[in-house]
Write a protein that holds these residues in place. Sequence first.
Motif, PDB file in Angstrom:
ATOM      1  N   TYR A   3      30.110  15.568  24.365  1.00 50.27           N
ATOM      2  CA  TYR A   3      29.177  14.933  23.418  1.00 50.27           C
ATOM      3  C   TYR A   3      29.246  15.647  22.072  1.00 50.27           C
ATOM      4  CZ  TYR A   3      27.356  12.664  27.584  1.00 50.27           C
ATOM      5  OH  TYR A   3      27.250  11.933  28.730  1.00 50.27           O
ATOM      6  N   SER A  21      23.936   9.178  30.891  1.00 49.60           N
ATOM      7  CA  SER A  21      25.087  10.018  30.567  1.00 49.60           C
ATOM      8  C   SER A  21      26.315   9.531  31.345  1.00 49.60           C
ATOM      9  CB  SER A  21      24.790  11.475  30.923  1.00 49.60           C
ATOM     10  OG  SER A  21      24.706  11.584  32.333  1.00 49.60           O
ATOM     11  N   HIS A  22      27.328  10.383  31.389  1.00 52.00           N
ATOM     12  CA  HIS A  22      28.563  10.060  32.093  1.00 52.00           C
ATOM     13  C   HIS A  22      28.442  10.237  33.602  1.00 52.00           C
ATOM     14  CE1 HIS A  22      28.309  14.350  31.470  1.00 52.00           C
ATOM     15  NE2 HIS A  22      29.109  14.515  32.498  1.00 52.00           N
ATOM     16  N   HIS A  71      35.635   7.998  27.793  1.00 50.81           N
ATOM     17  CA  HIS A  71      34.864   8.554  28.897  1.00 50.81           C
ATOM     18  C   HIS A  71      33.535   7.817  29.046  1.00 50.81           C
ATOM     19  CE1 HIS A  71      32.500  12.197  30.589  1.00 50.81           C
ATOM     20  NE2 HIS A  71      33.124  11.607  31.577  1.00 50.81           N
ATOM     21  N   GLN A  72      32.839   7.637  27.915  1.00 48.87           N
ATOM     22  CA  GLN A  72      31.541   6.944  27.947  1.00 48.87           C
ATOM     23  C   GLN A  72      31.714   5.485  28.360  1.00 48.87           C
ATOM     24  OE1 GLN A  72      28.498   8.411  27.619  1.00 48.87           O
ATOM     25  NE2 GLN A  72      29.656  10.319  27.523  1.00 48.87           N
ATOM     26  N   GLU A  73      32.770   4.872  27.874  1.00 46.32           N
ATOM     27  CA  GLU A  73      33.033   3.463  28.208  1.00 46.32           C
ATOM     28  C   GLU A  73      33.270   3.311  29.713  1.00 46.32           C
ATOM     29  OE1 GLU A  73      35.271   0.349  29.640  1.00 46.32           O
ATOM     30  OE2 GLU A  73      36.380   2.170  29.169  1.00 46.32           O
ATOM     31  N   ARG A  92      36.482  11.067  24.244  1.00 46.27           N
ATOM     32  CA  ARG A  92      35.047  11.053  24.564  1.00 46.27           C
ATOM     33  C   ARG A  92      34.508   9.632  24.611  1.00 46.27           C
ATOM     34  NH1 ARG A  92      35.165  16.145  22.211  1.00 46.27           N
ATOM     35  NH2 ARG A  92      35.230  15.455  20.045  1.00 46.27           N
ATOM     36  N   GLU A  93      34.967   8.775  23.686  1.00 46.91           N
ATOM     37  CA  GLU A  93      34.506   7.377  23.679  1.00 46.91           C
ATOM     38  C   GLU A  93      34.973   6.657  24.944  1.00 46.91           C
ATOM     39  OE1 GLU A  93      35.801   5.793  19.923  1.00 46.91           O
ATOM     40  OE2 GLU A  93      34.340   7.064  18.850  1.00 46.91           O
TER      41      GLU A  93
END
Length: 404
Positions: A222, A328-329, A305-307, A302-303
């Motif tokens: 993050y 969160s993830h 991962h969130q997706e 990171r994007e």
Amino acid sequence: MFDYQGNFQTAVAAVRNEGRYRVFADIERTRGNFPCATYYSGDGPREITVWCSNDYLGMGQHPDVTDAMRTAIDKVGAGAGGTRNIAGTTHFHVLLEHELAELHSKEAALLFTSGYVSNEATLSTISHILNDCVILSDELNHASMIEGIRSGRSAKLIWRHNDLEHLEELLRELPLDRPKVIAFESVYSMDGDIAPILEICDLADKYNAFTYLDEVHAVGLYGAEGGGIAQRDGVSDRIDVIEGTLGKAFGVMGGYIASTSAFVDAIRSYASGFIFTTALSPVLVAGALASVRHLRQARELRERHQERAATLKTMLGAAGLPVMPSVSHIVPLHVGDPVRCKAVTDFLLERHDIYVQPINYPTVPKGTERLRLTPSPLHTDDHIAALIDALNEAWAVLRLQRAA
Ligand SMILES: *Cc1c(COP(=O)(O)O)cnc(C)c1O
């Protein structure tokens, strides 16, 4: 005669009777094949998909990291050769501490052999240094923080998880000039919820408290440079101590704190868990340094991962599986009983070559046993589809509760 072995066996039998005896899966990860691994089952090795790794981004296999480690071992050999004070401070340690201080916009950072040790050593030392201090600890804080607070033997007050009103109620009762430390986490690893850091800092200012934040499940993941939730929320400068690990998103091993020079110097000078142990291997430190440097500019990873996490949550929900709320993830799936929790994971592994470790008491409260899924940027749509199919079958065969 005292029956030593019998006592050990009885202790383990109690765990077994509650259905929460821990069985370690014997696996071997294959570099370049993340999130797949080889599982050494009773009847030979099999390829499986791992859904519960804390190497959240697969950095443990990233060429930047493995190349740096290979170069380091060829150059300087295997171990540090001593404690930090006695011959164990290598140039890699110095560079990584600078990098971590920069990552968190702090004056200084200090490495420990693990995140656990960094929490235990730092929190216990704070208690020894600050006379008559009170530690205000979130009720869901990690075992390493609880252990540090306990061994520091200062007064401890536990506030209800993420409950600002309760925290303020406790702070209000304490004299303004008495030292107070608010100890909490950013991303809570079993529920995937996130602390209201800004509001906690406001309370800390109002009541003259010091803030200690465990960002273990957020560093690398993050914030613009992977500095954690404090960086994402723009409040790094309002946190007194940020603690992190090099073993999860950074994919290697080790722990650290980042803070003012004065604070880091005090911990360096007093913390037993820092002083009296061999420094991290320079090979690990070189790998961690490469990983931190890589992730500081890895916005797209990171994007992604969130997706992936968002997609998994949506698909679990659409399938009527009891996915627990998480921002969160981390994707927890509720089972609510240790025996069934183990049965689901056995089913997934034996029938579908999917590895998820059951999460039972004391890691989570009894009655909230769960699967804790950790999708990575490398889990594909096919991996997700296979997981949902396998879970649907497990839920039907084992007659588990679906979402309301
Ligand atoms: C894993 C964990 C730690 C310990 O970090 P290690 O580097 O694995 O020792 C500390 N705090 C939290 C919240 C954790 O989940």
